[in-house]
Design a protein around this motif. Structure first.
Motif, PDB file in Angstrom:
ATOM      1  N   LEU A   1      -0.861   5.093   1.724  1.00 14.33           N
ATOM      2  CA  LEU A   1      -2.302   5.275   1.864  1.00 14.33           C
ATOM      3  C   LEU A   1      -3.012   5.140   0.517  1.00 14.33           C
ATOM      4  O   LEU A   1      -4.103   4.570   0.443  1.00 14.33           O
ATOM      5  CB  LEU A   1      -2.590   6.644   2.479  1.00 14.33           C
ATOM      6  N   ALA A   2      -2.399   5.670  -0.546  1.00 14.01           N
ATOM      7  CA  ALA A   2      -3.028   5.593  -1.869  1.00 14.01           C
ATOM      8  C   ALA A   2      -3.213   4.145  -2.299  1.00 14.01           C
ATOM      9  O   ALA A   2      -4.294   3.748  -2.768  1.00 14.01           O
ATOM     10  CB  ALA A   2      -2.185   6.350  -2.893  1.00 14.01           C
ATOM     11  N   VAL A   3      -2.163   3.334  -2.151  1.00 13.91           N
ATOM     12  CA  VAL A   3      -2.264   1.926  -2.549  1.00 13.91           C
ATOM     13  C   VAL A   3      -3.263   1.184  -1.665  1.00 13.91           C
ATOM     14  O   VAL A   3      -4.124   0.431  -2.162  1.00 13.91           O
ATOM     15  CB  VAL A   3      -0.882   1.243  -2.484  1.00 13.91           C
ATOM     16  N   SER A   4      -3.182   1.381  -0.363  1.00 12.65           N
ATOM     17  CA  SER A   4      -4.089   0.671   0.540  1.00 12.65           C
ATOM     18  C   SER A   4      -5.529   1.130   0.366  1.00 12.65           C
ATOM     19  O   SER A   4      -6.468   0.320   0.509  1.00 12.65           O
ATOM     20  CB  SER A   4      -3.643   0.842   1.998  1.00 12.65           C
ATOM     21  N   ASN A   5      -5.750   2.394   0.044  1.00 11.66           N
ATOM     22  CA  ASN A   5      -7.116   2.877  -0.188  1.00 11.66           C
ATOM     23  C   ASN A   5      -7.729   2.260  -1.436  1.00 11.66           C
ATOM     24  O   ASN A   5      -8.897   1.863  -1.440  1.00 11.66           O
ATOM     25  CB  ASN A   5      -7.127   4.400  -0.310  1.00 11.66           C
TER      26      ASN A   5
END
Length: 418
Positions: free
Chosen positions: A330-334
């Protein structure tokens, strides 16, 4: 974006002030994210349905207020609005321990406070996502968003552990004082920023037409359209899990507040690592491939959350691993997704685009909290978490089947026009 961009961002004093204040408040928010549901569970003895409803109140304002707030943000300066929002949030969060001290805290009162905090959160969220491109150039957007995301993940790492300890020592309601103080720190940091904002008010235009213009842009822009659908599906499942997890951990896994805080803190390491490496991954590899891999990792992680229900140690390992993978992806995609949205949106539409995305993604996400409470009360807490885990896999499909995984690099505004 090369090393020079990172160095330049490091010397951007206005962004540093914003980043510091946001980091402090994010740590406070994480204490509240643990202390508030524990207040409801341990002090008010709520049911799964009531906890799901309470959680939904925090995000319900996104459904009704994000769009008009988006018009407001495009028409006026953003910094004063953020200062006002955080001043109000400081007072509202601080009201909970006051009511608890007076033995006047009830479920309806807590619900009203959560709803009002949600209104202020909507305003702040629409503002800051539109404000970063004001104080940071487009070349530095990924790095800037990566830093904010890293702060959020670091807060998720340390905040729950601190929150769990504070709940153990102070009881759940009084741990909320930390969040109230953190909002005041953010207010001071925002007050110190000095960047002129170019605002072009349009008082003669109808607010409905301005809202429609922002929503229409999302619908027509192919990347934004896909991100909105996938984000809404993800948030529905995420809120579904959040509505059940604390009560599941307390009543079925027999976790104490300290262990719950530890599990959430350890799993947040995935978010810290993901946010820390997001900008580097985007620089070194194909933008679309990085985004797709992050989605696969993040959306499949929740399968591990309900997998183990035996001894507390084994259950804690499974839950931690599930949240770890989810938060890393989620951190990378966000970071990538937020930067993509900002890059393809004209400045004059930034507030309305952000508001429209927030309305779609979090408005639908709100219903996930209600659904989680209902399904958890009907099928059982663990079965409800399995339903959510499968839902995450379905939520990944719009991204994986779109043109985003084929992007070589993050497109510019000119290249994205259709």
């Amino acid at each position: 974006m090369g090393d020079g961009a990172v160095k330049s961002l490091r010397h951007n004093g206005n962004f540093s002030k914003f980043w510091f204040g946001e980091t402090v408040s994010l740590f406070g928010v994480q204490v509240t994210n643990l202390a508030l549901p524990l207040t409801a569970v341990l002090v008010l003895q709520v049911t799964p349905e009531e906890l799901g409803l309470l959680r939904s109140f925090a995000f319900l304002p996104f459904l009704f207020l994000a769009l008009p707030f988006g018009v407001l943000v495009d028409r006026t300066a953003k910094r004063p609005l953020m200062i006002t929002a955080n001043l109000l949030r400081a007072g509202l969060v601080g009201l909970v321990p006051v009511l608890a001290f007076l033995d006047a805290l009830t479920m309806p009162a807590l619900a009203v406070i959560v709803l009002c905090i949600g209104v202020c959160t909507v305003l702040f969220e629409v503002c800051w996502l539109s404000y970063v491109p004001v104080i940071v150039s487009q070349d530095h957007l990924v790095a800037a968003n990566g830093r904010v995301s890293a702060s959020s993940s670091a807060a998720e790492f340390a905040g729950p552990g601190v929150g769990g300890a504070l709940v153990q020592v102070l009881t759940a309601p009084f741990a909320l004082v930390v969040n109230s103080v953190s909002y005041l720190a953010s207010v001071v940091s925002l007050w110190l920023i000095r960047v002129p904002e170019e605002v072009t008010p349009s008082p003669k235009r109808h607010i409905g037409k301005e809202i429609a213009e922002g929503v229409g842009f999302i619908v027509r822009q192919p990347y934004l359209r896909v991100l909105a659908v996938a984000g809404a599906a993800f948030n529905f499942c995420y809120m579904f899990v959040e509505a059940l997890f604390v009560i599941y951990a307390v009543r079925e896994l027999k976790f104490g507040p300290g262990l719950i805080g530890l599990v959430i803190a350890l799993s947040a390491v995935g978010g810290v690592l993901g946010a820390a490496f997001a900008a580097s991954l985007v620089r070194q590899f194909r933008f679309g491939r990085v985004y797709a891999l992050a989605v696969v990792v993040g959306y499949s992680g929740p399968l591990l959350i309900p997998l183990l229900s035996g001894p507390a140690v084994l259950a804690a390992i499974g839950v931690t691993a599930g949240f770890f993978l989810m938060r890393a992806g989620l951190a990378v995609s966000n970071v990538a997704g937020t930067s993509l949205r900002q890059a393809v949106t004209p400045r004059e539409l930034m507030g309305r685009m952000t508001a429209g995305m927030r309305t779609i993604m979090w408005g639908i996400g709100t219903t996930g909290a209600i659904a989680g409470g209902l399904v958890g009360g009907w099928l059982g807490l663990r079965a409800g978490l399995w339903v959510a885990a499968v839902g995450f896999l379905v939520a990944a499909l719009p991204i994986l089947l779109s043109g985003i995984p084929r992007l070589q690099e993050m497109p510019s505004l000119a290249a994205s026009v259709r």
